[in-house]
Design an enzyme around this catalytic site. Structure first.
Site, PDB file in Angstrom:
ATOM      1  N   ALA A  66       3.134  -0.269   1.222  1.00 40.67           N
ATOM      2  CA  ALA A  66       4.234  -0.677   0.349  1.00 40.67           C
ATOM      3  C   ALA A  66       5.524  -0.435   1.131  1.00 40.67           C
ATOM      4  O   ALA A  66       5.563   0.421   2.020  1.00 40.67           O
ATOM      5  CB  ALA A  66       4.212   0.156  -0.920  1.00 40.67           C
ATOM      6  N   GLY A 112      -0.550   0.907   0.701  1.00 38.37           N
ATOM      7  CA  GLY A 112      -0.727  -0.281  -0.144  1.00 38.37           C
ATOM      8  C   GLY A 112      -1.461  -1.411   0.577  1.00 38.37           C
ATOM      9  O   GLY A 112      -2.067  -2.262  -0.076  1.00 38.37           O
ATOM     10  N   GLU A 115      -5.024  -0.557   0.229  1.00 39.60           N
ATOM     11  CA  GLU A 115      -5.340  -0.744  -1.195  1.00 39.60           C
ATOM     12  C   GLU A 115      -5.500  -2.233  -1.528  1.00 39.60           C
ATOM     13  O   GLU A 115      -6.362  -2.611  -2.325  1.00 39.60           O
ATOM     14  CB  GLU A 115      -4.254  -0.101  -2.061  1.00 39.60           C
ATOM     15  CG  GLU A 115      -4.290   1.431  -1.966  1.00 39.60           C
ATOM     16  CD  GLU A 115      -3.143   2.092  -2.699  1.00 39.60           C
ATOM     17  OE1 GLU A 115      -1.975   1.829  -2.322  1.00 39.60           O
ATOM     18  OE2 GLU A 115      -3.390   2.861  -3.638  1.00 39.60           O
ATOM     19  N   GLU A 135      -0.185   8.235   2.158  1.00 43.72           N
ATOM     20  CA  GLU A 135       0.858   8.508   1.155  1.00 43.72           C
ATOM     21  C   GLU A 135       1.264   9.973   1.077  1.00 43.72           C
ATOM     22  O   GLU A 135       2.430  10.283   0.809  1.00 43.72           O
ATOM     23  CB  GLU A 135       0.409   8.021  -0.232  1.00 43.72           C
ATOM     24  CG  GLU A 135       0.466   6.514  -0.413  1.00 43.72           C
ATOM     25  CD  GLU A 135      -0.773   5.778   0.069  1.00 43.72           C
ATOM     26  OE1 GLU A 135      -1.612   6.400   0.760  1.00 43.72           O
ATOM     27  OE2 GLU A 135      -0.911   4.583  -0.236  1.00 43.72           O
TER      28      GLU A 135
HETATM   29  N1  COA Z   1       7.619   0.157   4.714  1.00 37.10           N
HETATM   30  C1  COA Z   1       8.759  -0.321   5.226  1.00 37.10           C
HETATM   31  N2  COA Z   1       8.929  -0.642   6.522  1.00 37.10           N
HETATM   32  C2  COA Z   1       7.866  -0.486   7.321  1.00 37.10           C
HETATM   33  C3  COA Z   1       6.636   0.004   6.859  1.00 37.10           C
HETATM   34  C4  COA Z   1       6.538   0.329   5.486  1.00 37.10           C
HETATM   35  N3  COA Z   1       5.407   0.771   4.948  1.00 37.10           N
HETATM   36  N4  COA Z   1       5.783   0.064   7.911  1.00 37.10           N
HETATM   37  C5  COA Z   1       6.454  -0.383   8.970  1.00 37.10           C
HETATM   38  N5  COA Z   1       7.707  -0.723   8.639  1.00 37.10           N
HETATM   39  C6  COA Z   1       8.773  -1.247   9.500  1.00 37.10           C
HETATM   40  C7  COA Z   1       9.399  -0.158  10.341  1.00 37.10           C
HETATM   41  O1  COA Z   1      10.375   0.536   9.600  1.00 37.10           O
HETATM   42  C8  COA Z   1       9.975  -0.979  11.462  1.00 37.10           C
HETATM   43  O2  COA Z   1      11.159  -1.615  11.013  1.00 37.10           O
HETATM   44  P1  COA Z   1      12.502  -1.638  11.957  1.00 37.10           P
HETATM   45  O3  COA Z   1      12.059  -2.348  13.202  1.00 37.10           O
HETATM   46  O4  COA Z   1      13.479  -2.395  11.135  1.00 37.10           O
HETATM   47  O5  COA Z   1      12.841  -0.202  12.188  1.00 37.10           O
HETATM   48  C9  COA Z   1       8.945  -2.069  11.670  1.00 37.10           C
HETATM   49  O6  COA Z   1       8.204  -2.146  10.452  1.00 37.10           O
HETATM   50  C10 COA Z   1       7.969  -1.794  12.786  1.00 37.10           C
HETATM   51  O7  COA Z   1       7.373  -0.530  12.560  1.00 37.10           O
HETATM   52  P2  COA Z   1       7.378   0.674  13.630  1.00 37.10           P
HETATM   53  O8  COA Z   1       7.224   1.953  12.882  1.00 37.10           O
HETATM   54  O9  COA Z   1       8.534   0.550  14.549  1.00 37.10           O
HETATM   55  O10 COA Z   1       6.044   0.325  14.454  1.00 37.10           O
HETATM   56  P3  COA Z   1       5.137   1.366  15.267  1.00 37.10           P
HETATM   57  O11 COA Z   1       4.187   0.521  16.053  1.00 37.10           O
HETATM   58  O12 COA Z   1       5.953   2.363  15.968  1.00 37.10           O
HETATM   59  O13 COA Z   1       4.295   2.146  14.127  1.00 37.10           O
HETATM   60  C11 COA Z   1       3.013   2.336  12.083  1.00 37.10           C
HETATM   61  C12 COA Z   1       3.376   1.461  13.314  1.00 37.10           C
HETATM   62  C13 COA Z   1       2.169   1.479  11.153  1.00 37.10           C
HETATM   63  C14 COA Z   1       2.203   3.556  12.537  1.00 37.10           C
HETATM   64  C15 COA Z   1       4.319   2.811  11.368  1.00 37.10           C
HETATM   65  O14 COA Z   1       5.122   1.663  11.139  1.00 37.10           O
HETATM   66  C16 COA Z   1       4.094   3.496  10.050  1.00 37.10           C
HETATM   67  O15 COA Z   1       3.692   4.639  10.017  1.00 37.10           O
HETATM   68  N6  COA Z   1       4.400   2.796   8.922  1.00 37.10           N
HETATM   69  C17 COA Z   1       4.335   3.369   7.601  1.00 37.10           C
HETATM   70  C18 COA Z   1       2.916   3.518   7.150  1.00 37.10           C
HETATM   71  C19 COA Z   1       2.863   4.147   5.768  1.00 37.10           C
HETATM   72  O16 COA Z   1       3.198   5.301   5.568  1.00 37.10           O
HETATM   73  N7  COA Z   1       2.408   3.357   4.822  1.00 37.10           N
HETATM   74  C20 COA Z   1       2.214   3.821   3.472  1.00 37.10           C
HETATM   75  C21 COA Z   1       3.331   3.418   2.633  1.00 37.10           C
HETATM   76  S1  COA Z   1       2.982   3.805   0.948  1.00 37.10           S
END
Ligand code: COA
Length: 260
Positions: A66, A112, A115, A135
């Protein structure tokens, strides 16, 4: 229908929905959830569509969760409403859809995103896919059905560990756990899913819809899956497709199902 964050193509009775926010790793913001709700509703009614494949755009992510930026300052009431509305309008809707929905998990499926994949009827992963419910790292728990569907799919102990550690598993581990059915090279993912969809399309649509209903009944409070199966089985006898299927078998020819 115009969508902001998803793409839809329909070919040979297979609809492919691609979540299209690659710069945000296809994170589910409100607009994307709205797009998905509308798309699933329309495709459910579209007679040209027999199977739906759901995937993410780009090579990195199915859906990375999400959109955290949208709920970062939510209250208790807003958080509760977010989960309740999302579950009802999208996640439960997909699970109960009368047409098969296959998740083509082409990269990260987190929070999400996992999910959403779990709400689909089954999942195929690309070899680079990574899955998890992180989460608790945000001070939350899964809110789109993850605490229910993950243990249904992989067992309580493994689900407890995945959710409490916020750990990610790779595609092969996910297959070993039963979270995904098959793992294929990324470039072959959609073709592979379409191959499975083609096999499904050869079969009777009404019977498929009743199979989904009967299987799901096992996981619903107050429903007896065996009773649902008996009723659904009986109803199939009232269809033209049942007559066609049994007649074709006896005449040693391929059945031509019409969905009636
Ligand atoms: N919500 C909002 N933005 C998200 C996102 C999320 N769940 N997951 C990734 N993004 C965005 C990042 O903020 C980034 O945006 P920016 O370039 O404007 O800063 C872009 O997507 C790329 O992500 P980034 O984190 O730079 O890529 P990465 O390869 O370094 O890491 C992940 C990849 C998936 C490990 C990391 O993005 C992450 O941990 N995301 C969140 C996962 C999460 O907690 N999901 C559960 C949410 S309930």
């Amino acid at each position: 229908m115009n969508y902001e964050n998803i793409l839809i193509s329909i070919e040979e009775k297979i609809a492919t929905i691609t979540i299209n926010r690659p710069t945000k790793l296809n994170a589910l913001n409100k607009k994307t959830i709205n797009d998905l709700q509308k798309a699933f509703k329309l495709l459910a009614k579209n007679n040209d569509v027999r199977v739906i494949v759901l995937t993410g755009s780009g090579e990195k992510a199915f859906v990375a969760g999400a959109d955290i930026s949208e709920f970062a300052n939510y209250s208790i009431e807003e958080g509760t409403a977010l989960a309740a509305e999302g579950q009802e309008k999208l996640f439960d809707f997909i699970e109960n859809l009368k047409k098969p929905v296959i998740a083509a998990v082409n990269g990260f499926a987190l929070g999400g995103g996992l999910e959403l994949a779990m709400a689909c009827h089954f999942r195929i992963a690309s070899d680079n896919a990574k899955m998890g419910l992180p989460e608790v790292t945000l001070g939350l728990i899964p809110g789109y059905g993850g605490t229910q569907r993950l243990p249904q799919l992989i067992g309580k102990g493994r689900a407890m560990e995945m959710i409490m550690t916020a750990g990610m598993i790779n595609a092969e581990e996910a297959k070993q756990y039963g979270l995904v059915n098959h793992v294929v090279p990324q470039a072959e993912l959609i073709t592979y899913c379409n191959g499975i969809a083609e096999k499904i399309i050869k079969n009777a649509p009404y019977a498929i819809s009743k199979a989904i209903k009967a299987i799901n009944a096992n996981y619903k409070d107050g429903k007896n899956g065996f009773e649902t199966e008996i009723k659904s089985f009986g109803k199939c006898f009232g269809t033209k497709d049942f007559i066609e299927g049994t007649t074709a078998f006896l005449e040693k020819r391929k059945a031509e199902f019409t969905g009636k």
